[in-house]
Structure formats: C-alpha cells, structure tokens
Enzyme design. Sequence first.
Site, PDB file in Angstrom:
ATOM      1  CE1 TYR A  83      37.776 -14.064 -54.055  1.00 26.09           C
ATOM      2  CE2 TYR A  83      40.025 -14.428 -54.471  1.00 26.09           C
ATOM      3  CZ  TYR A  83      39.193 -14.151 -53.445  1.00 26.09           C
ATOM      4  OH  TYR A  83      39.271 -13.767 -52.296  1.00 26.09           O
ATOM      5  NE  ARG A 121      34.380 -17.317 -52.571  1.00 26.47           N
ATOM      6  CZ  ARG A 121      34.697 -16.160 -51.942  1.00 26.47           C
ATOM      7  NH1 ARG A 121      36.037 -15.992 -51.756  1.00 26.47           N
ATOM      8  NH2 ARG A 121      33.759 -15.459 -51.598  1.00 26.47           N
ATOM      9  CG  HIS A 124      34.211  -7.659 -46.673  1.00 26.85           C
ATOM     10  ND1 HIS A 124      34.145  -8.820 -45.882  1.00 26.85           N
ATOM     11  CD2 HIS A 124      34.870  -6.740 -45.853  1.00 26.85           C
ATOM     12  CE1 HIS A 124      34.474  -8.431 -44.271  1.00 26.85           C
ATOM     13  NE2 HIS A 124      35.067  -7.169 -44.526  1.00 26.85           N
ATOM     14  CG  ASN A 175      25.187 -17.261 -35.878  1.00 26.09           C
ATOM     15  OD1 ASN A 175      25.376 -18.536 -35.819  1.00 26.09           O
ATOM     16  ND2 ASN A 175      26.187 -16.458 -36.535  1.00 26.09           N
TER      17      ASN A 175
HETATM   18  P1  OAD Z   1      31.953 -17.070 -40.986  1.00 29.76           P
HETATM   19  O1  OAD Z   1      32.108 -18.252 -41.904  1.00 29.76           O
HETATM   20  O2  OAD Z   1      33.078 -16.627 -40.161  1.00 29.76           O
HETATM   21  O3  OAD Z   1      30.702 -16.960 -40.333  1.00 29.76           O
HETATM   22  C1  OAD Z   1      29.381 -17.541 -40.788  1.00 29.76           C
HETATM   23  C2  OAD Z   1      28.544 -17.623 -39.634  1.00 29.76           C
HETATM   24  O4  OAD Z   1      27.223 -17.793 -39.970  1.00 29.76           O
HETATM   25  C3  OAD Z   1      28.727 -18.577 -38.582  1.00 29.76           C
HETATM   26  O5  OAD Z   1      28.718 -17.943 -37.258  1.00 29.76           O
HETATM   27  C4  OAD Z   1      27.432 -19.466 -38.558  1.00 29.76           C
HETATM   28  O6  OAD Z   1      27.015 -19.945 -37.541  1.00 29.76           O
HETATM   29  C5  OAD Z   1      26.391 -18.743 -39.477  1.00 29.76           C
HETATM   30  N1  OAD Z   1      25.474 -19.406 -39.963  1.00 29.76           N
HETATM   31  C6  OAD Z   1      25.575 -20.495 -40.757  1.00 29.76           C
HETATM   32  N2  OAD Z   1      24.235 -20.831 -41.227  1.00 29.76           N
HETATM   33  C7  OAD Z   1      23.444 -19.752 -40.906  1.00 29.76           C
HETATM   34  C8  OAD Z   1      22.171 -19.712 -41.362  1.00 29.76           C
HETATM   35  N3  OAD Z   1      21.476 -20.415 -42.071  1.00 29.76           N
HETATM   36  N4  OAD Z   1      21.359 -18.618 -40.629  1.00 29.76           N
HETATM   37  C9  OAD Z   1      22.094 -17.695 -40.013  1.00 29.76           C
HETATM   38  N5  OAD Z   1      23.300 -18.003 -39.512  1.00 29.76           N
HETATM   39  C10 OAD Z   1      23.979 -18.922 -40.228  1.00 29.76           C
HETATM   40  O7  OAD Z   1      31.553 -15.761 -42.119  1.00 29.76           O
HETATM   41  P2  OAD Z   1      31.619 -14.025 -41.839  1.00 29.76           P
HETATM   42  O8  OAD Z   1      31.217 -14.010 -40.456  1.00 29.76           O
HETATM   43  O9  OAD Z   1      30.736 -13.590 -42.925  1.00 29.76           O
HETATM   44  O10 OAD Z   1      36.130 -11.815 -45.881  1.00 29.76           O
HETATM   45  O11 OAD Z   1      33.118 -13.964 -42.242  1.00 29.76           O
HETATM   46  C11 OAD Z   1      33.450 -12.394 -42.592  1.00 29.76           C
HETATM   47  C12 OAD Z   1      34.435 -12.357 -43.274  1.00 29.76           C
HETATM   48  O12 OAD Z   1      35.482 -13.375 -43.410  1.00 29.76           O
HETATM   49  C13 OAD Z   1      33.996 -12.688 -44.719  1.00 29.76           C
HETATM   50  O13 OAD Z   1      33.417 -11.349 -45.448  1.00 29.76           O
HETATM   51  C14 OAD Z   1      35.050 -13.050 -45.734  1.00 29.76           C
HETATM   52  C15 OAD Z   1      35.996 -13.920 -44.678  1.00 29.76           C
HETATM   53  O14 OAD Z   1      37.280 -14.108 -44.849  1.00 29.76           O
HETATM   54  C16 OAD Z   1      36.503 -11.658 -47.230  1.00 29.76           C
HETATM   55  O15 OAD Z   1      36.086 -12.084 -48.028  1.00 29.76           O
HETATM   56  C17 OAD Z   1      37.295 -10.228 -47.039  1.00 29.76           C
END
Ligand code: OAD
Length: 249
Positions: free
Chosen positions: A71, A74, A123, A217
């Site tokens: 962390y 990050r 989160h 997306n």
């Molecule tokens: P993900 O990594 O699961 O998904 C990221 C999304 O962003 C994907 O669908 C990509 O296609 C999209 N993406 C990539 N580049 C992009 C751009 N320039 N513009 C728009 N979209 C783009 O991330 P989250 O859905 O945020 O939880 O993940 C949810 C949670 O899972 C996070 O908050 C984290 C993780 O485990 C915790 O840390 C509690």
Amino acid sequence: MSPEIIIPDSVIQKLKTARHVTVLTGAGISAESGVPTFREAQTGLWAKYDPQELATPQAFRRNPKLVWDWYSWRRELVRQAKPNPGHFALAKLANLVPKLTLITQNVDGLHQQAGSKNVICLHGNITETKCYTNSHFVESWPDGEDVPPKCPMCGSLLRPNVVWFGENLPGDALSTAVQASQTCDIFFSIGTSGLVHPAALLPMYAIENGALLVELNPQPTQLTHYAHELLTGAAGELLPLLVERAFDS
Ligand code: OAD
C-alpha cells in the site's frame, strides 16, 4: 479527438433536462492519470498480485509488513498522479445540472483534487491511515524500525483507510449511494468492470427506478447488457466532449 467517437443524442438530451444525475466511477477513470486498474489482463493490479495476499484482514494479520509495503507503493503512485480531463469534466458537470451525486470505488482522491465536492467514497481513501484495532485516524507517526508503524494513541498497527475484501463498506456512504441511485433520472457507470458488489448493484437500482443507464467504457463489461446507452471509449476523451455537447451551445 478520434473521429469515431459517437455520443447518442438521447444521452445529451436526457443530461440537459435531468434533475438528478448520479455517476459511479471505477479504476478506469484514473487509468489516463497513470493509476493502474485492477482486472485488465496485462496491466491490472490483480493480474500481477493476489488480492487474497494483500487486500484482506487475514492477509494483514498474516503478514502486516507485506501489506503495508504494498500500500505504501500504491500510495506513492497515487501521490504522483494528477486528475485527467475525465475527472475535471465531472467536476464541471456538477455545476451545470441541478443535482449531481458522484460515487466512486476509487481510493485515489483524484475526483476531489479535480474539484468535485461531497464525493461518496465507497472503498475508502488510500491517502488516509488509521489503526487496525480502533480505527484511530493518524496523520503522522514516528519514523522508526516498526513496519507497519504503531498507532500513537493505542499502539495497534497502522493500515490504509481502504475497504478490504470481506470488510463492510462505510454504512453512510453506501446508504447515500443507494438512495442517489434510486432517485436519479440518469445514471452513468464509468470505467468500472461491474464485478464488485455492492457497488455493482447501484446501476441496477437506477434501472429499476426508471433512470436511463449509460455505460462509459472502452470494453464491454458485466453491465453492458443492461445499459440503455453505451459510450465506447476513454473517459478522458468522452466526458469533456459529453459536457461540451450538452452545455456549450
Ligand atoms: P476494474 O479493474 O475491475 O475495471 C476497470 C474498468 O475500467 C475496465 O472495465 C476497463 O475496461 C475500464 N477502463 C480502462 N481504461 C479506461 C478509460 N481510459 N476510460 C474508461 N474506462 C476505462 O476496476 P473497478 O471496476 O474499479 O476494490 O474495480 C472495482 C473494485 O475492485 C476496486 O474498487 C477495488 C478492486 O478490488 C477495492 O480495492 C476494495
């Protein structure tokens, strides 16, 4: 600007007349700021690291140093990142519509840096530190041999203020997010894979209550099938264009 970017007129019209806009963001909105996403095949954090070893209370109890160090790495990445045009467009949009509720799964604080107010952080926030046992928030700690450092108030180990797998989301944030999803006219799901609950349920509450669901997306997600409209592309390109088309006439 890529010539193929299409923003459906129905989205622009709905945005212009909406009384309440709700937005859910995920890691994708910060991708163009250089913050890695989680689940993308080559670049996502969970493609390289095992969340069970790094992002659970059990992992922290097993190996607190490993988790603290990860962390810290990050946190440093986030410290160097700057908001991108997608974050700024959402901050601008809030001043152009009667009501906007911004809900984020991101812990990077980039929406706030871009000027968004009252961001609902489902989160947590990686730049904040609290202690493991009593959730005392701590801004500084003595430099020393202890990794993780100890809480100056109670001596328990310090940890990031993020929600780990298996932990509850902050109750107030979740209930405000649910309510905003149930009462909006238009709901944008931006840069999230829609795989993590309960955040992934918010767009469903919006549809059930008659909102227009718009997904932004570059890739299809779990949510795509349910979305009324798709904006396919990068948030940093599409969001400024959307705001411009709806409000700069
Ligand atoms: P993900 O990594 O699961 O998904 C990221 C999304 O962003 C994907 O669908 C990509 O296609 C999209 N993406 C990539 N580049 C992009 C751009 N320039 N513009 C728009 N979209 C783009 O991330 P989250 O859905 O945020 O939880 O993940 C949810 C949670 O899972 C996070 O908050 C984290 C993780 O485990 C915790 O840390 C509690």
